[in-house]
Design an enzyme around this catalytic site. Structure first.
Site, PDB file in Angstrom:
ATOM      1  N   TYR A  33      -1.082  41.419 104.451  1.00 19.15           N
ATOM      2  CA  TYR A  33       0.140  42.057 103.963  1.00 19.15           C
ATOM      3  C   TYR A  33       1.352  41.197 104.225  1.00 19.15           C
ATOM      4  O   TYR A  33       1.279  40.185 104.948  1.00 19.15           O
ATOM      5  CB  TYR A  33       0.306  43.438 104.618  1.00 19.15           C
ATOM      6  CG  TYR A  33       0.783  43.406 106.065  1.00 19.15           C
ATOM      7  CD1 TYR A  33      -0.047  43.021 107.098  1.00 19.15           C
ATOM      8  CD2 TYR A  33       2.088  43.763 106.385  1.00 19.15           C
ATOM      9  CE1 TYR A  33       0.401  43.002 108.420  1.00 19.15           C
ATOM     10  CE2 TYR A  33       2.536  43.753 107.705  1.00 19.15           C
ATOM     11  CZ  TYR A  33       1.694  43.367 108.713  1.00 19.15           C
ATOM     12  OH  TYR A  33       2.148  43.339 110.011  1.00 19.15           O
ATOM     13  N   ARG A  52       3.387  32.408 102.771  1.00 21.39           N
ATOM     14  CA  ARG A  52       2.546  32.849 103.897  1.00 21.39           C
ATOM     15  C   ARG A  52       1.416  33.740 103.405  1.00 21.39           C
ATOM     16  O   ARG A  52       0.294  33.674 103.913  1.00 21.39           O
ATOM     17  CB  ARG A  52       3.399  33.563 104.944  1.00 21.39           C
ATOM     18  CG  ARG A  52       2.615  33.940 106.201  1.00 21.39           C
ATOM     19  CD  ARG A  52       3.482  34.474 107.304  1.00 21.39           C
ATOM     20  NE  ARG A  52       4.107  35.737 106.940  1.00 21.39           N
ATOM     21  CZ  ARG A  52       5.002  36.382 107.696  1.00 21.39           C
ATOM     22  NH1 ARG A  52       5.376  35.865 108.863  1.00 21.39           N
ATOM     23  NH2 ARG A  52       5.533  37.514 107.300  1.00 21.39           N
ATOM     24  N   ARG A 100     -20.088  49.826 100.674  1.00 20.76           N
ATOM     25  CA  ARG A 100     -19.870  49.318 102.033  1.00 20.76           C
ATOM     26  C   ARG A 100     -20.964  48.352 102.460  1.00 20.76           C
ATOM     27  O   ARG A 100     -22.146  48.694 102.501  1.00 20.76           O
ATOM     28  CB  ARG A 100     -19.773  50.468 103.038  1.00 20.76           C
ATOM     29  CG  ARG A 100     -19.382  49.992 104.434  1.00 20.76           C
ATOM     30  CD  ARG A 100     -19.177  51.154 105.397  1.00 20.76           C
ATOM     31  NE  ARG A 100     -18.706  50.653 106.684  1.00 20.76           N
ATOM     32  CZ  ARG A 100     -19.518  50.185 107.647  1.00 20.76           C
ATOM     33  NH1 ARG A 100     -20.814  50.181 107.466  1.00 20.76           N
ATOM     34  NH2 ARG A 100     -19.008  49.733 108.775  1.00 20.76           N
ATOM     35  N   LYS A 148      -1.710  37.179 108.616  1.00 24.35           N
ATOM     36  CA  LYS A 148      -1.024  38.486 108.641  1.00 24.35           C
ATOM     37  C   LYS A 148      -1.974  39.565 108.117  1.00 24.35           C
ATOM     38  O   LYS A 148      -1.850  40.072 107.004  1.00 24.35           O
ATOM     39  CB  LYS A 148       0.278  38.429 107.830  1.00 24.35           C
ATOM     40  CG  LYS A 148       1.256  39.506 108.256  1.00 24.35           C
ATOM     41  CD  LYS A 148       2.665  39.186 107.857  1.00 24.35           C
ATOM     42  CE  LYS A 148       3.646  40.311 108.081  1.00 24.35           C
ATOM     43  NZ  LYS A 148       3.741  40.825 109.444  1.00 24.35           N
ATOM     44  N   GLU A 181       4.137  37.069 121.592  1.00 27.88           N
ATOM     45  CA  GLU A 181       5.053  37.653 120.596  1.00 27.88           C
ATOM     46  C   GLU A 181       5.024  39.161 120.766  1.00 27.88           C
ATOM     47  O   GLU A 181       4.241  39.690 121.565  1.00 27.88           O
ATOM     48  CB  GLU A 181       4.628  37.266 119.179  1.00 27.88           C
ATOM     49  CG  GLU A 181       3.256  37.802 118.800  1.00 27.88           C
ATOM     50  CD  GLU A 181       2.831  37.438 117.386  1.00 27.88           C
ATOM     51  OE1 GLU A 181       3.691  37.200 116.535  1.00 27.88           O
ATOM     52  OE2 GLU A 181       1.607  37.418 117.145  1.00 27.88           O
ATOM     53  N   LEU A 206       2.067  34.838 115.056  1.00 26.22           N
ATOM     54  CA  LEU A 206       2.347  34.774 113.625  1.00 26.22           C
ATOM     55  C   LEU A 206       3.573  33.885 113.425  1.00 26.22           C
ATOM     56  O   LEU A 206       4.544  33.993 114.180  1.00 26.22           O
ATOM     57  CB  LEU A 206       2.648  36.185 113.099  1.00 26.22           C
ATOM     58  CG  LEU A 206       2.937  36.265 111.616  1.00 26.22           C
ATOM     59  CD1 LEU A 206       1.637  36.137 110.813  1.00 26.22           C
ATOM     60  CD2 LEU A 206       3.627  37.577 111.268  1.00 26.22           C
TER      61      LEU A 206
HETATM   62  N1  PDD Z   1       5.916  42.341 111.313  1.00 23.93           N
HETATM   63  N2  PDD Z   1       4.734  38.860 114.816  1.00 23.93           N
HETATM   64  C1  PDD Z   1       4.077  39.961 114.408  1.00 23.93           C
HETATM   65  C2  PDD Z   1       2.826  40.362 115.117  1.00 23.93           C
HETATM   66  C3  PDD Z   1       4.570  40.707 113.321  1.00 23.93           C
HETATM   67  O1  PDD Z   1       3.896  41.799 112.906  1.00 23.93           O
HETATM   68  C4  PDD Z   1       5.768  40.297 112.685  1.00 23.93           C
HETATM   69  C5  PDD Z   1       6.356  41.044 111.514  1.00 23.93           C
HETATM   70  C6  PDD Z   1       6.426  39.140 113.157  1.00 23.93           C
HETATM   71  C7  PDD Z   1       7.682  38.625 112.525  1.00 23.93           C
HETATM   72  O2  PDD Z   1       7.431  38.063 111.269  1.00 23.93           O
HETATM   73  P1  PDD Z   1       8.531  38.090 110.092  1.00 23.93           P
HETATM   74  O3  PDD Z   1       9.757  37.433 110.638  1.00 23.93           O
HETATM   75  O4  PDD Z   1       7.919  37.325 108.995  1.00 23.93           O
HETATM   76  O5  PDD Z   1       8.768  39.549 109.754  1.00 23.93           O
HETATM   77  C8  PDD Z   1       5.867  38.454 114.218  1.00 23.93           C
HETATM   78  C9  PDD Z   1       6.350  43.107 110.160  1.00 23.93           C
HETATM   79  C10 PDD Z   1       7.820  43.244 110.059  1.00 23.93           C
HETATM   80  C11 PDD Z   1       5.611  44.435 110.145  1.00 23.93           C
HETATM   81  O6  PDD Z   1       4.423  44.395 110.442  1.00 23.93           O
HETATM   82  O7  PDD Z   1       6.194  45.465 109.794  1.00 23.93           O
END
Ligand code: PDD
Length: 286
Positions: A33, A52, A100, A148, A181, A206
């Site tokens: 996503y 990405r 499945r 992601k 993170e 990420l």
């Molecule tokens: N999440 N690290 C993780 C684990 C994340 O899920 C996210 C973003 C980030 C920051 O990435 P970016 O700057 O590209 O948003 C870092 C999104 C916002 C979410 O899952 O809603």
């Protein structure tokens, strides 16, 4: 204005937006996503987000649901149809619908869902003024968090734990005591010399798009960035700490595991980065 979702080629009322019970995203978290911020009707950093997305798909040997150009048009259309000027757009691609079976299905088309929602910018503005609290939790996710993936259960549990502790984010910490993170954000500190520190994005985190864009924003303010690990104790003793993500942009961290960061108030570096981030966005809009 009724909410509209894009589901596998059709714009449908949000309330009726459904995917099949044997969608692999639902059964195996076999999907990826992206979340883009929408600010004043402008979709922030869309090319970087789609870049990405391509990488995530490639790493999982998943087909793209449509061309990059078509995707850009549909994303913008979902934002437009929902009348979103400030908020976010969420896009999810899964390996598709199949009986499945753990193995990749042959000839299955990827599923694509796009939704958009309004968010009042005053909410984050208030959080920036107050700063947020974080807790630390041991890293318990798989190694490929650079992808992601929609498999976010450890993140859900960590953030829920943060909420129970009266905090707004949880920082995953590796076995050496270094911060990786947040559950849904990247982690940063500011040293006594005013240098920004964030963990290298090659492994274990990420590569946040906001993190990448912040390199340009920091340069515009003449700030130096060091990509290296930092420990929880270094963060607690830092001049400032903050998080970045598409949904929060820059938010100062004022407390880590109950201990105040510096004087316990939002730091000036984080706040100026936040301001400059919006300036950059406004310039792009102009
Ligand atoms: N999440 N690290 C993780 C684990 C994340 O899920 C996210 C973003 C980030 C920051 O990435 P970016 O700057 O590209 O948003 C870092 C999104 C916002 C979410 O899952 O809603």
């Amino acid at each position: 204005m009724p909410r509209i979702a894009f589901v596998n080629g059709r714009y449908v009322p949000h309330a009726d937006a459904c995917v099949h019970v044997e969608d692999r995203g639902y059964q195996f978290a076999d999907g990826v996503y992206e979340v883009c911020e929408v600010a004043r009707g402008y979709i922030m950093d869309m090319p970087r987000h789609l870049g990405r997305l391509d990488r995530s798909l490639k790493e999982l040997q998943m087909a793209a649901p449509m061309s990059r150009g078509a995707l850009e048009i549909v994303i913008a259309e979902v934002v437009r149809r929902n009348g979103v000027r400030n908020g976010l757009v969420y896009l999810q691609v899964t390996r598709g619908v199949a009986r499945r079976d753990f193995l990749f299905p042959a000839d299955t088309k990827p599923s694509l869902v796009i939704i958009s929602k309004k968010i009042d910018p005053a909410i984050n503005a208030r959080r920036a003024e107050q700063g947020i609290k974080v807790i630390t939790v041991p890293e318990n996710r798989w190694e490929r968090v650079d992808i992601k993936s929609v498999g976010l259960l450890p993140n859900v549990l960590a953030k829920e734990k943060a909420r129970a502790a009266g905090a707004q984010e949880a920082w995953f910490v590796d076995t050496e005591g270094y911060v990786k993170e947040g559950g849904s954000s990247n982690a940063w500190i500011v040293t006594a010399d005013g240098v920004l520190v964030t963990r290298p994005a090659e492994h274990g985190i990420l590569r946040g798009i906001t993190r990448t864009s912040l390199f340009e924003v920091a340069a515009s303010l003449g700030l130096k960035i060091e990509e290296r690990g930092f420990s929880v104790s270094e963060a607690k003793a830092a001049r400032e700490a903050f998080i970045t993500s598409a949904t929060t942009v820059v938010l100062p961290v004022v407390e880590i595991d109950g201990a105040p960061v510096a004087n316990g108030h939002p730091g000036t570096v984080a706040l100026s980065l936040r301001g400059a981030f919006f300036d950059v966005a406004e310039k792009r809009l102009a």
